[in-house]
Structure formats: C-alpha cells, structure tokens
Design a protein around this motif. Sequence first.
Motif, PDB file in Angstrom:
ATOM      1  N   UNK A 285     -18.495 -11.901   4.098  1.00  0.00           N
ATOM      2  CA  UNK A 285     -17.376 -12.324   4.953  1.00  0.00           C
ATOM      3  C   UNK A 285     -16.044 -12.078   4.248  1.00  0.00           C
ATOM      4  N   UNK A 286     -15.982 -12.439   2.958  1.00  0.00           N
ATOM      5  CA  UNK A 286     -14.736 -12.260   2.199  1.00  0.00           C
ATOM      6  C   UNK A 286     -14.388 -10.782   2.058  1.00  0.00           C
ATOM      7  N   UNK A 287     -15.405  -9.918   2.110  1.00  0.00           N
ATOM      8  CA  UNK A 287     -15.177  -8.475   1.984  1.00  0.00           C
ATOM      9  C   UNK A 287     -14.252  -7.940   3.065  1.00  0.00           C
ATOM     10  N   UNK A 288     -14.427  -8.403   4.284  1.00  0.00           N
ATOM     11  CA  UNK A 288     -13.562  -7.934   5.370  1.00  0.00           C
ATOM     12  C   UNK A 288     -12.127  -8.418   5.122  1.00  0.00           C
ATOM     13  N   UNK A 289     -11.966  -9.686   4.764  1.00  0.00           N
ATOM     14  CA  UNK A 289     -10.630 -10.259   4.570  1.00  0.00           C
ATOM     15  C   UNK A 289      -9.897  -9.581   3.416  1.00  0.00           C
ATOM     16  N   UNK A 290     -10.606  -9.340   2.326  1.00  0.00           N
ATOM     17  CA  UNK A 290      -9.979  -8.704   1.160  1.00  0.00           C
ATOM     18  C   UNK A 290      -9.561  -7.273   1.491  1.00  0.00           C
ATOM     19  N   UNK A 291     -10.407  -6.563   2.237  1.00  0.00           N
ATOM     20  CA  UNK A 291     -10.058  -5.165   2.576  1.00  0.00           C
ATOM     21  C   UNK A 291      -8.890  -5.138   3.542  1.00  0.00           C
ATOM     22  N   UNK A 292      -8.782  -6.128   4.418  1.00  0.00           N
ATOM     23  CA  UNK A 292      -7.590  -6.229   5.273  1.00  0.00           C
ATOM     24  C   UNK A 292      -6.349  -6.466   4.415  1.00  0.00           C
ATOM     25  N   UNK A 293      -6.472  -7.321   3.410  1.00  0.00           N
ATOM     26  CA  UNK A 293      -5.324  -7.603   2.531  1.00  0.00           C
ATOM     27  C   UNK A 293      -4.892  -6.347   1.777  1.00  0.00           C
ATOM     28  N   UNK A 294      -5.855  -5.582   1.303  1.00  0.00           N
ATOM     29  CA  UNK A 294      -5.538  -4.346   0.571  1.00  0.00           C
ATOM     30  C   UNK A 294      -4.879  -3.335   1.506  1.00  0.00           C
ATOM     31  N   UNK A 295      -5.462  -3.131   2.685  1.00  0.00           N
ATOM     32  CA  UNK A 295      -4.902  -2.142   3.625  1.00  0.00           C
ATOM     33  C   UNK A 295      -3.513  -2.574   4.094  1.00  0.00           C
ATOM     34  N   UNK A 296      -3.351  -3.857   4.369  1.00  0.00           N
ATOM     35  CA  UNK A 296      -2.062  -4.384   4.820  1.00  0.00           C
ATOM     36  C   UNK A 296      -0.985  -4.169   3.754  1.00  0.00           C
ATOM     37  N   UNK A 297      -1.355  -4.433   2.496  1.00  0.00           N
ATOM     38  CA  UNK A 297      -0.403  -4.289   1.384  1.00  0.00           C
ATOM     39  C   UNK A 297      -0.014  -2.821   1.190  1.00  0.00           C
ATOM     40  N   UNK A 298      -1.005  -1.920   1.262  1.00  0.00           N
ATOM     41  CA  UNK A 298      -0.704  -0.487   1.104  1.00  0.00           C
ATOM     42  C   UNK A 298       0.112   0.015   2.288  1.00  0.00           C
ATOM     43  N   UNK A 299      -0.199  -0.477   3.492  1.00  0.00           N
ATOM     44  CA  UNK A 299       0.506  -0.003   4.693  1.00  0.00           C
ATOM     45  C   UNK A 299       2.005  -0.288   4.610  1.00  0.00           C
ATOM     46  N   UNK A 300       2.345  -1.377   3.965  1.00  0.00           N
ATOM     47  CA  UNK A 300       3.763  -1.741   3.854  1.00  0.00           C
ATOM     48  C   UNK A 300       4.523  -0.808   2.920  1.00  0.00           C
ATOM     49  N   UNK A 301       3.778  -0.010   2.129  1.00  0.00           N
ATOM     50  CA  UNK A 301       4.429   0.954   1.223  1.00  0.00           C
ATOM     51  C   UNK A 301       4.455   2.358   1.810  1.00  0.00           C
ATOM     52  N   UNK A 302       3.852   2.540   3.008  1.00  0.00           N
ATOM     53  CA  UNK A 302       3.823   3.888   3.605  1.00  0.00           C
ATOM     54  C   UNK A 302       5.227   4.284   4.059  1.00  0.00           C
TER      55      UNK A 302
END
Length: 305
Positions: A285-302
């Motif tokens: 379950x935490x895997x989905x949340x952590x990957x959302x956090x990583x993608x969200x953080x990277x997306x803000x640098x695009x």
Amino acid sequence: GRDLLGIEGLSAGEILGLLDLAEEFVELNRQIEKKRTTLRGRTQINLFFEASTRTQSSFEIAGKRLGADVMNMSVASSSVKKGETLIDTAITLNAMHPDILVVRHHASGAVALLARKVDCCVVNAGDGAHEHPTQALLDALTIRRNKGRIQGLTVAICGDVLHSRVARSNILLLNALGAKVRVVAPSTLLPAGVESLGVEVFRTMEAGLEGADIVMMLRLQRERMAGSFIPSVKEYFHYFGLDEAKLRLAAPDALVMHPGPMNRGVEIDSSVADGAQSLIREQVEMGVAVRMAVLDTLARKLPNA
Ligand code: CP
C-alpha cells in the motif's frame, strides 16, 4: 536533481520531505475519488527490462492518479528482442517527448547511463544489485507509520544481501535517518566490504535478530547465482529462514517486512509472512503513495511546471 537514481545523494531532509508528502497520498488513496492533476498532460513511460509485479503496477497506478498518460513498454515484445541496445531504445523513446521514464534494468548503473541520454526525468525502479530507491522509501514510510520514528531503531536486514539492491538502498536510507542497521547472512551472501556501508554484520540469525525492532527479510535471488554457490533450499530455510521460533529472538514488538516477491518456505515461513507481526501487505500500500510522492516531486521540476 531532475532524476531519482538512488538514495545515495539524497539528504535526510529530502527523504523526510518525500515521506511527509507520501503520507498525504496514503490518505488520498483511501478516498473514493483518488485523482490529482499534477501530471495532467504529461507522459510517463515505464520501461522494465526485468520482471516486476509491485513496482511496475504501482508506478502505473501512481502516474494515473496524478493525471499522467502512462504507457508500459513490454520489453518482451519490444525491439530489444531484436538486438536493439539500451541506449538506442532510450533515444528512440526520448524522440517521443516523454516527461518521465521509469526504468528497471538487470545491470547496475544502467539507469544512470540511460538518464544521461534522454531529456526527461528518469526514476530508477531497480538496477542490478545497485539501488531500488522507491523500495527503501516505501519501507521507511511503513516503519515510521508503525513505530512512530526511524531514529534509534535496530533494523536487521537478513538473507541474500549480496544480490540485493533493496538491501543497499535500505542501508543508505536507514543510516541517513539514524537507525542502527544490521545485516544477517552467511558469508557467501554478503558483498565484500559490506561493513564500509555502516552496518553491523552477523552470520547467524540467533545473534543478528536479538533485540531487533524490525526484521527485514530478503528473497534468495537464485536467478542471479548461475555458476556460483547456490545453497540448498532446505538447508537455507533451516539456518536463515524466518519462522516463529527465530522471530521470538527479536524484540517482543518486532515487525516483519519483505519487499516481495516472497519465496515462502525459503527465506520466510508462511505463518510469519501472514502473521500478526507482518507489515508485508502494508508495504505494498505504501508503495503506491511513495511513488506518487516521487512523481509529484519530479513533476514540479519539469519545464513549464
Ligand atoms: N519489491 C519489488 O521490487 O517487487 P517487484 O519485483 O514485483 O516489482
């Protein structure tokens, strides 16, 4: 930076920032309406040169919940099968203007090499025996939610440390956040110089589990042992498999983790994997949340974010 290639190079502050953001996504994922728009209009390609159940599906779900268009490249049916190299594959996909590439590869360093050839963000979803950073982040989130902290906990990482990118990323992350990290394995399954990573080394479960707060089991990666020492399953389970008797050596409130995929009856007994002290399903379950956090953080640098 623009990519997430490993835990190495992340500060404790950056790690904690990702864990805090992931907590918000844990809550979101338990709602009926799970969508955000951070990645709206963005294209995410999952490029997996090695098999995966958890990592690939959770990166796909994570990207979709953030609004991305997600494409899964199946290497089995790609031109890799016709001899196209990793770099040519990367350059080809890059020409389609993806924003995020999530890559798993059997060679250590392959994802970093690929990252230098493309213009988009690259996330390491596991490279050889090197790193699996989102696994370490989801493990840390699971530990923190159950123990309230990471600092000062004794974490015993047990089994096939030699072939494990999960072990390496976890050692780096847990040390960065102040845990006491042990590795517990036969000498044949320990990398040379593992002590230099800042761990205490134990060669028996009896010694290594004593007083441990977290018992993290690793899969015996027999597919990576061709031509070298392959232990017999029966003997391995006897000495290094986690069963209820061995678990009693750890702290009374010890919790059990396994990144998956599990080999029941090889490194872990079903009664422990499915028992009251197991966090294995929560890790997923935490895997989905952590990957959302990583993608969200990277997306803000695009660009144009
Ligand atoms: N833990 C992990 O990486 O599992 P998969 O190989 O199924 O993605």
